[in-house]
Design an enzyme around this catalytic site. Sequence first.
Site, mmCIF file in Angstrom:
data_model
loop_
_atom_site.group_PDB
_atom_site.id
_atom_site.type_symbol
_atom_site.label_atom_id
_atom_site.label_comp_id
_atom_site.label_asym_id
_atom_site.label_seq_id
_atom_site.Cartn_x
_atom_site.Cartn_y
_atom_site.Cartn_z
ATOM 1 N N GLU A 170 0.807 -1.226 0.000
ATOM 2 C CA GLU A 170 0.000 0.000 0.000
ATOM 3 C C GLU A 170 0.842 1.278 0.000
ATOM 4 O O GLU A 170 0.979 1.953 1.027
ATOM 5 C CB GLU A 170 -0.934 0.008 1.213
ATOM 6 C CG GLU A 170 -1.890 -1.155 1.245
ATOM 7 C CD GLU A 170 -3.020 -0.966 2.268
ATOM 8 O OE1 GLU A 170 -2.932 -0.022 3.063
ATOM 9 O OE2 GLU A 170 -3.965 -1.747 2.233
ATOM 10 N N GLU A 357 -5.373 -8.702 1.117
ATOM 11 C CA GLU A 357 -6.057 -8.363 2.369
ATOM 12 C C GLU A 357 -7.525 -8.081 2.096
ATOM 13 O O GLU A 357 -7.869 -7.453 1.102
ATOM 14 C CB GLU A 357 -5.481 -7.099 3.037
ATOM 15 C CG GLU A 357 -4.126 -7.261 3.643
ATOM 16 C CD GLU A 357 -3.614 -5.965 4.285
ATOM 17 O OE1 GLU A 357 -4.440 -5.130 4.718
ATOM 18 O OE2 GLU A 357 -2.391 -5.793 4.320
HETATM 19 C C1 GBH Z 1 -4.386 -2.148 5.542
HETATM 20 O O1 GBH Z 1 -4.536 -0.814 5.433
HETATM 21 C C2 GBH Z 1 -3.001 -2.404 6.018
HETATM 22 O O2 GBH Z 1 -2.214 -3.020 5.045
HETATM 23 C C3 GBH Z 1 -2.945 -3.157 7.301
HETATM 24 O O3 GBH Z 1 -1.683 -3.023 7.866
HETATM 25 C C4 GBH Z 1 -4.060 -2.679 8.208
HETATM 26 O O4 GBH Z 1 -3.970 -3.200 9.484
HETATM 27 C C5 GBH Z 1 -5.350 -3.080 7.568
HETATM 28 O O5 GBH Z 1 -5.439 -2.633 6.269
HETATM 29 C C6 GBH Z 1 -6.586 -2.617 8.301
HETATM 30 O O6 GBH Z 1 -6.680 -1.232 8.312
HETATM 31 O O7 GBH Z 1 -7.322 8.430 6.398
HETATM 32 O O8 GBH Z 1 -9.639 8.261 7.133
HETATM 33 O O9 GBH Z 1 -9.125 8.405 4.783
HETATM 34 C C7 GBH Z 1 -5.769 -0.320 5.029
HETATM 35 C C8 GBH Z 1 -5.476 1.119 5.049
HETATM 36 C C9 GBH Z 1 -7.206 2.378 5.907
HETATM 37 C C10 GBH Z 1 -5.854 3.100 4.078
HETATM 38 C C11 GBH Z 1 -8.081 3.525 5.681
HETATM 39 C C12 GBH Z 1 -6.719 4.240 3.872
HETATM 40 C C13 GBH Z 1 -8.194 5.707 4.854
HETATM 41 C C14 GBH Z 1 -8.596 6.275 6.145
HETATM 42 N N1 GBH Z 1 -6.521 1.996 4.705
HETATM 43 N N2 GBH Z 1 -7.351 4.590 5.097
HETATM 44 S S1 GBH Z 1 -8.664 7.963 6.109
#
Ligand code: GBH
Length: 451
Positions: A170, A357
């Site tokens: 990511e 994921e």
């Molecule tokens: C993944 O990220 C990761 O790879 C993992 O490590 C993590 O634990 C898992 O998912 C669960 O979250 O800033 O309010 O717009 C997902 C990451 C989370 C990225 C939400 C974008 C947007 C939130 N995503 N984020 S915000």
Amino acid sequence: MIKSQPLTFPKNFVWGFAAAAPQIEGAAFLDGKGESVWDRFARRPGAVHNNDNLDVACEHYTRFDEDFRLMRSLGAKNYRLSLAWPRIYPDGDGALNQKGLDFYHRLFDSMEKHGLTPWVTMFHWDLPQSLETRFGGWRDRRTADAFAVYADTIVKAFGSRVKNWITLNEILCFTKLGYGVGRKAPGLQLADQVVNQTYHTALLCHGHGVRAVREHGGKGARVGLTDNATVTVPFSETPDDIAAARAQFIHENARVLDPIYTGGYGPAYRKAVGKHAAKFEKKDFDLISLPTDFLGLNIYTGEFVRAGKSGKPEKLPFPASYPTADAAWLKHVPQSLYWGPRHCAEIYGASSIYITENGAGYNDVPPAKGESNDLHRLNLVRSYLCELRRGIQDGVPVKGYFLWSFMDNYEWEDGYDRRFGVVYCDFKTQKRTPKFSARWFTKVMAENRIV
Ligand code: GBH
């Protein structure tokens, strides 16, 4: 009697669990491990919910053997993990920490013993702090030089036992969210040009990861990126809305996928960033666009798009009552698991896709009488899997699915309350208790169908 049609998956479909080193290992300063940008960021008051840090986490560093025994008893044969760069190069470059390599050798021994096939992410956000301090981390190409050496080292060390490599996890999360939005480590809010530069450095690292696997990976080695493309879902599955969703997908994801699949930043992206574009050398793209063997996608949610009146794609806001997990960003959009891979196959020609994921974050309560009831998570995962299967039946080339996550762990800026595991982790006693979702997913994996 009515007989249900079995919701089967293709033969050899890969099922597994996913996790990442910094979120589960703990032992943040043990056996020579260097500080990561997350170790530092977590100590900034208020940066992380409850000021939780990564020091102890799930103590997987010492408990991995029992964790793998449990994982295998739940029926998994594949496990996606990451290696901690600062365990292996405490300063990011320079001196190698042999104890870091030894740890992962012990870990792979244990996985082998329990019959688990590793899928290894080279980098899952734990940049060595020293690179941040000395060079500005992802802002500077010297970080890519350091990564190249790190990638060579781990592929040489583990290439005989690891055949599935994922370069980076990511890109958006450790570049834009770290250097632009500031919500993730290193918690900076810098100008657009700088953010674009961090993306470019990450793309270079991806290229080095691919190169390292080609040079040192040995027979049967495969490599790809894990991206968290923003998934656009058509408001209705009619030609106009599908075309709108597709156009919006390109608009939102070109920054990463164009360079990798087309060998350059596309014209629309260049126009959009204008004078804030990253500085690059033309030959960078030879490295960045080295052919990969698969594309990994982390998909949790999506956004609805329709063909607007002017014919332009129009994103639709989520109303307040829209079904959402306890992680506020995690809107329940099962169709994302249909459209995400389909867009990637249709637009970029991705011919082998793994869902690296998918899962759900809730503030689950402790188990009662030895049982952990998370019907909410079970139902969410099931609804997403139905859409994944629909895609596969339509010919979308998805070859595997990794559930995030095996056990509750350090959910970055949301700390330990926000649980994504299918195994409950009591962080005081380190006791693991499989939740209902784990019991159910065991049957899915065993029968290769949605049950
Ligand atoms: C993944 O990220 C990761 O790879 C993992 O490590 C993590 O634990 C898992 O998912 C669960 O979250 O800033 O309010 O717009 C997902 C990451 C989370 C990225 C939400 C974008 C947007 C939130 N995503 N984020 S915000």
